[in-house]
Design a protein around this motif. Structure first.
Motif, short mmCIF file in Angstrom:
data_model
loop_
_atom_site.label_atom_id
_atom_site.label_comp_id
_atom_site.label_asym_id
_atom_site.label_seq_id
_atom_site.Cartn_x
_atom_site.Cartn_y
_atom_site.Cartn_z
N LEU A 2 37.64 40.82 34.38
CA LEU A 2 38.47 39.65 34.08
C LEU A 2 39.56 39.41 35.14
O LEU A 2 40.42 38.55 34.95
CB LEU A 2 39.15 39.82 32.71
N PHE A 3 39.48 40.17 36.23
CA PHE A 3 40.50 40.04 37.27
C PHE A 3 39.84 39.77 38.62
O PHE A 3 38.65 40.04 38.83
CB PHE A 3 41.35 41.32 37.36
N ALA A 4 40.62 39.23 39.52
CA ALA A 4 40.11 38.94 40.86
C ALA A 4 39.81 40.24 41.60
O ALA A 4 40.32 41.31 41.25
CB ALA A 4 41.15 38.13 41.65
N ARG B 34 45.92 33.08 35.59
CA ARG B 34 47.03 33.03 34.63
C ARG B 34 47.75 34.38 34.70
O ARG B 34 47.13 35.45 34.60
CB ARG B 34 46.53 32.77 33.22
N THR B 35 49.05 34.31 34.87
CA THR B 35 49.84 35.52 35.07
C THR B 35 50.14 36.19 33.73
O THR B 35 50.69 35.57 32.83
CB THR B 35 51.15 35.19 35.78
N ILE C 268 43.86 47.61 38.63
CA ILE C 268 43.66 47.64 37.17
C ILE C 268 42.91 48.91 36.76
O ILE C 268 43.25 49.57 35.76
CB ILE C 268 42.89 46.39 36.71
N ALA C 269 41.89 49.28 37.54
CA ALA C 269 41.11 50.50 37.22
C ALA C 269 41.99 51.74 37.26
O ALA C 269 41.90 52.63 36.40
CB ALA C 269 39.94 50.63 38.19
N ASP C 270 42.91 51.81 38.27
CA ASP C 270 43.82 52.97 38.36
C ASP C 270 44.76 53.01 37.17
O ASP C 270 45.10 54.10 36.65
CB ASP C 270 44.62 52.90 39.66
N ASP D 239 47.17 38.62 37.56
CA ASP D 239 46.63 37.31 37.23
C ASP D 239 45.27 37.46 36.58
O ASP D 239 44.33 38.01 37.17
CB ASP D 239 46.49 36.45 38.49
N LEU D 240 45.17 36.98 35.35
CA LEU D 240 43.91 36.99 34.62
C LEU D 240 43.03 35.88 35.16
O LEU D 240 43.48 34.74 35.32
CB LEU D 240 44.17 36.80 33.13
#
Length: 848
Positions: free
Chosen positions: A560-562, A596-597, A569-571, A587-588
């Protein structure tokens, strides 16, 4: 009474000279005759008391007499010499003319001969005096003397044959060997002038007196010319047998006089004030036209010949003289605005001056000026109003109903911040571009109907920013009319009520089912398995991401992320699984590509045995918080604005204390003024830097040579004592940031204001290099301080600045960086600074 004429009669026989003097004195009382009996005595009398005319008897034409004529011709070429001779033969006369004789006279025993001699004397003297007056008049109207084009001619009346010199041939277009009669000669003149020419010839033949006038001729080849013609009759045995004379081309002088008459008419009747300044030893008023009298209250007659200090006072005259000296030094026009006070209060003037160059020297300064006092007052009022509107927190727009589709013609800063559209993107469009798929059409109809009826209206609309994000907008429109009652604008105000709408939605959801709290939360609620896949989520997740429940079941959370955020995000997920509580902003990425922040907070999820079963987390939309941060930034700008106002008040009062006190109080007040100026400069530089950082850089085509010339003109107008030279051998048009000119101007101004020389010099050079275009700014001032050099080349670091120069360097650095360029610094030997700006090759177009 006629003007006195002094005549020197040189004759070896005193008795003859005495008789001539007595005869001339008897005829008229305005001719005074003095007699010399030798060439040496004649020269001495000429040197001691210069005569108007010399009578020269032929009996003294020996060796000494001929030398005397040649000496007079060399030393006094404008002194008329009339030869008195009984021999009127052509050979004798030609020899006399070659020796320097202006004219000759053959005495006879006939009655009235002395009157003829008097006429001859008057003609040659008046001719010389007329020439002198003409030269004086031409000097008065600032014309350089034109080299005369002159020719000679002789008309044998008995043979009816015309002989002309080379000069006359060139002027008339006639061949030098042309065989023309008297009538054919007259035919070369303009048809309208021929009767007058014929009458002049007849008068010379009948009276034996010289005739002079101006006529038009029509050469066979070429355009019509204007000529001065002198007809001198030559008599033999009391009868005029030959006419001799000169013809001079005065076309250019005639046309110049016509032009001067036109210029004089324009000068006197021009609606705007015009003036002419005599440079001389000091700047003095030469001319002021009627409009100048009316505008300033200064009489042209009383001002003429007066120095500036007499009219303006020493202080004002010193400032004006600086402009004039710059104009004289550079020999080029200057345009500037100045504040001057005449009989009334201070007034603002927009003035343009230009040098009048004669023989390579500036003799006069011509200028025009316009009283712009009222314009400046209106501009100041509009500036204050504009500033208030620009800085208000309320988004404001103006639209023009006279144009098709009622487009926007003004938007303030708050509007641009709310909608994310720049001024360029917003202007010229109807504000309906903010509407979208979920905009209520009934509310739109209500708004349109009110506008068509010229009535105020307020509606609540769901609008869309440039990035696609929605916001609720409470829109109010009201018509604006001019003094004649004509509708000229629609004023629009916007109120972002998104938070209120969202709160309303939250309350409605909570009322529908408190038991479904997770599904009604604004936050994203989710549970992630240890392998990173979704295990549970509330309704906000599919609503926010745009992915259906069936899609989410097969997705990992990082999907769901760039790409750039996935590793981070994984960390974070790993850290939470290990027992840490982690919060992160990211940002989603929605299904339709929208960013979207959000702020995500995660915690470890365990079972009853303490085993880790996953991650439980909440994602919060922080767009509102970001908006609040922007609002705080806006409040900060308002604070800076108030700071400037207060500091201006402090500075003004300190300046008043300086003027009204002395000693230590004055020193303290001066220090307050200095610190106030420093703080104001710091605030101004901060505003400029914030504006550059806040706005998205826009690119446009810029002519580097034109930009450098504009910078030079503006800087030298503001600092007339400085000299800025520009070298840009090739015309270069670059697509770069619009603020480039501001950065170059800032560099030039810094080089001037930090130079302790009375006449700072700055050299700006633009050259083509392999990587792009290089602009070099070199000065001879003191070294730029180390901290400012560091900011210029490396940017502003997170440390306090002691003055506004650091922010100024930061502003330059930021503009060059946004343009994709680089900036470097080297020291100049023995003193001075060299700053090099290189703009990249990829964004320019060359024109050879």
């Amino acid at each position: 009474m006629a003007q006195s004429i002094r005549v020197l009669h040189i004759d070896a026989e005193p008795n003859s000279g005495d008789l001539t003097a007595v005869a001339l004195d008897r005829e008229v009382d305005y001719i005074v005759v003095e007699t010399a009996t030798s060439a040496a005595e004649g020269v001495e009398m000429i040197e001691n008391h210069f005569p108007d005319c010399v009578l020269f008897d032929s009996d003294i034409l020996g060796q000494d007499g001929t030398k005397l004529l040649q000496q007079l011709g060399n030393e006094y070429p404008d002194l008329p010499v009339i030869l008195l001779t009984a021999d009127a033969g052509a050979k004798f006369v030609n020899e006399a003319v070659s020796a320097g004789v202006t004219d000759y006279f053959q005495p006879t025993s006939e009655p009235g001969q002395y009157q003829l001699l008097i006429n001859r004397i008057k003609n040659v003297v008046q001719s010389r005096q007329s020439t002198e007056r003409l030269v004086q008049q031409e000097k008065l109207v600032e014309l350089t003397e034109l080299t005369a084009s002159v020719g000679g001619w002789e008309l044998d009346l008995e043979a009816d044959e015309l002989n002309i010199t080379t000069g006359a041939s060139r002027i008339t277009g006639l061949a030098q060997d042309a065989d023309l009669s008297r009538d054919e000669t007259i035919d070369i003149y303009h048809p309208d002038d021929r009767p007058e020419v014929q009458a002049a010839v007849d008068r010379a033949v009948q009276t034996g007196q010289q005739v002079q006038n101006t006529y038009r001729i029509q050469p066979a080849a070429g355009s019509q010319r204007v000529v001065d013609v002198t007809i001198t009759p030559s008599t033999s045995n009391g009868e005029v047998r030959t006419l001799r004379g000169t013809i001079q081309d005065v076309t250019e002088r005639y046309e110049r006089r016509q032009e001067l008459n036109q210029i004089e008419t324009l000068f006197q009747h021009a609606q705007g004030p015009l003036f002419l300044i005599d440079v001389g030893d000091e700047f003095t008023i030469e001319r002021i036209n009627q409009a100048g009298e009316d505008a300033t209250g200064i009489s042209a007659d009383s001002a003429q010949g007066q120095p500036l200090s007499e009219l303006l006072g020493e202080e004002q005259a010193t400032k004006v003289a600086q402009r004039y000296r710059a104009c004289v030094r550079r020999q080029e026009p200057l345009e500037y605005e100045e504040q001057l006070q005449f009989d009334g209060g201070p007034m603002y003037w927009k003035t343009r001056i230009a040098p009048v160059v004669i023989d390579g020297e500036v003799e006069y300064i011509a200028g025009s000026t316009t009283n712009i006092t009222e314009i400046r007052k209106r501009q100041e009022e509009l500036r204050i109003l504009q500033q208030a509107i620009d800085n208000t927190e309320v988004p404001i727009t103006l639209s023009d109903p006279s144009q098709e589709h009622n487009p926007l013609v003004y938007v303030n800063t708050a509007y641009k911040q709310l909608t994310k559209y720049s001024e360029k993107e917003a202007l010229g469009r109807n504000c309906r571009y903010l509407q979208g798929e979920d905009t209520n059409p009934q509310a739109v109809t209500t708004l349109r109907t009110a506008i068509e009826a010229e009535e105020p209206a307020t509606v609540e609309l769901r609008n869309y920013r440039k990035d696609g994000t929605e916001f609720w907008n409470r829109v109010t429109v009201a018509p604006i009319y001019d003094d004649d009652g004509t509708l000229i604008r629609y004023l629009g105000t916007q109120d972002n009520i998104t938070e209120r709408k969202e709160r309303e939605q939250e309350l409605r959801a909570e009322r529908r089912s408190i038991n479904q709290a997770l599904d009604t939360l604004d936050e994203l609620f989710y549970v992630i398995s240890p392998d990173g896949t979704f295990r549970r989520w509330n309704n906000q997740v599919p609503q926010t991401t745009g992915h259906a429940d069936s899609e989410l079941a097969d997705m990992r959370a990082i999907d769901l992320f760039a790409e750039d955020d996935r590793e981070r995000i994984a960390d974070s997920i790993k850290s939470v699984l290990s027992g840490e509580t982690v919060g992160i902003e990211a940002d989603l990425l929605t299904a339709n590509g929208e960013h979207r922040t959000y702020e995500f907070t995660g915690a470890q999820l365990t079972d009853g045995d303490g085993n880790t079963t996953g991650v439980v987390g909440v994602g919060r939309d922080i767009a509102d918080r970001k908006r609040r941060e922007k609002h705080l930034e806006l409040l900060s700008r308002v604070l800076r604005h108030n700071l400037r106002n207060d500091m201006n008040v402090i500075r003004g009062r300190a300046e008043k204390i300086c003027a009204e006190s002395s000693g230590a109080v004055t020193a303290d007040a001066k220090q307050i003024v200095k610190m106030s100026n420093s703080l104001l400069e710091l605030a101004e530089k901060e505003l400029q830097l914030a504006a550059v950082l806040r706005e998205e850089p826009t690119q446009k085509l810029l002519d580097i040579k034109q930009v450098l010339q504009q910078v030079t003109s503006k800087v030298m107008s503001e600092y007339p004592a400085a000299t800025v030279t520009v070298e840009c051998p090739a015309e270069v048009t670059i697509r770069t940031t619009a603020e480039l000119e501001q950065a170059l101007e800032e560099l030039a101004v810094n080089a001037i204001v930090h130079n302790d020389s009375e006449s700072p010099e700055v050299r700006v050079t633009a050259t083509l290099v392999e990587t792009g275009v290089r602009i070099v700014i070199a000065d001879s001032g003191p070294r730029i301080p180390e901290i400012e050099r560091s900011i210029l080349t490396d940017g502003i670091k997170e440390e306090p600045l002691s003055h506004g120069a650091g922010l100024g360097m930061g502003l330059i650095r930021e503009i060059i960086s946004q343009a994709g360029g680089s900036i470097s610094y080297t020291q100049r030997s023995p003193t001075g600074n060299i700053i090099r700006v290189v703009l990249p090759r990829w964004n320019h177009v060359w024109y050879a």
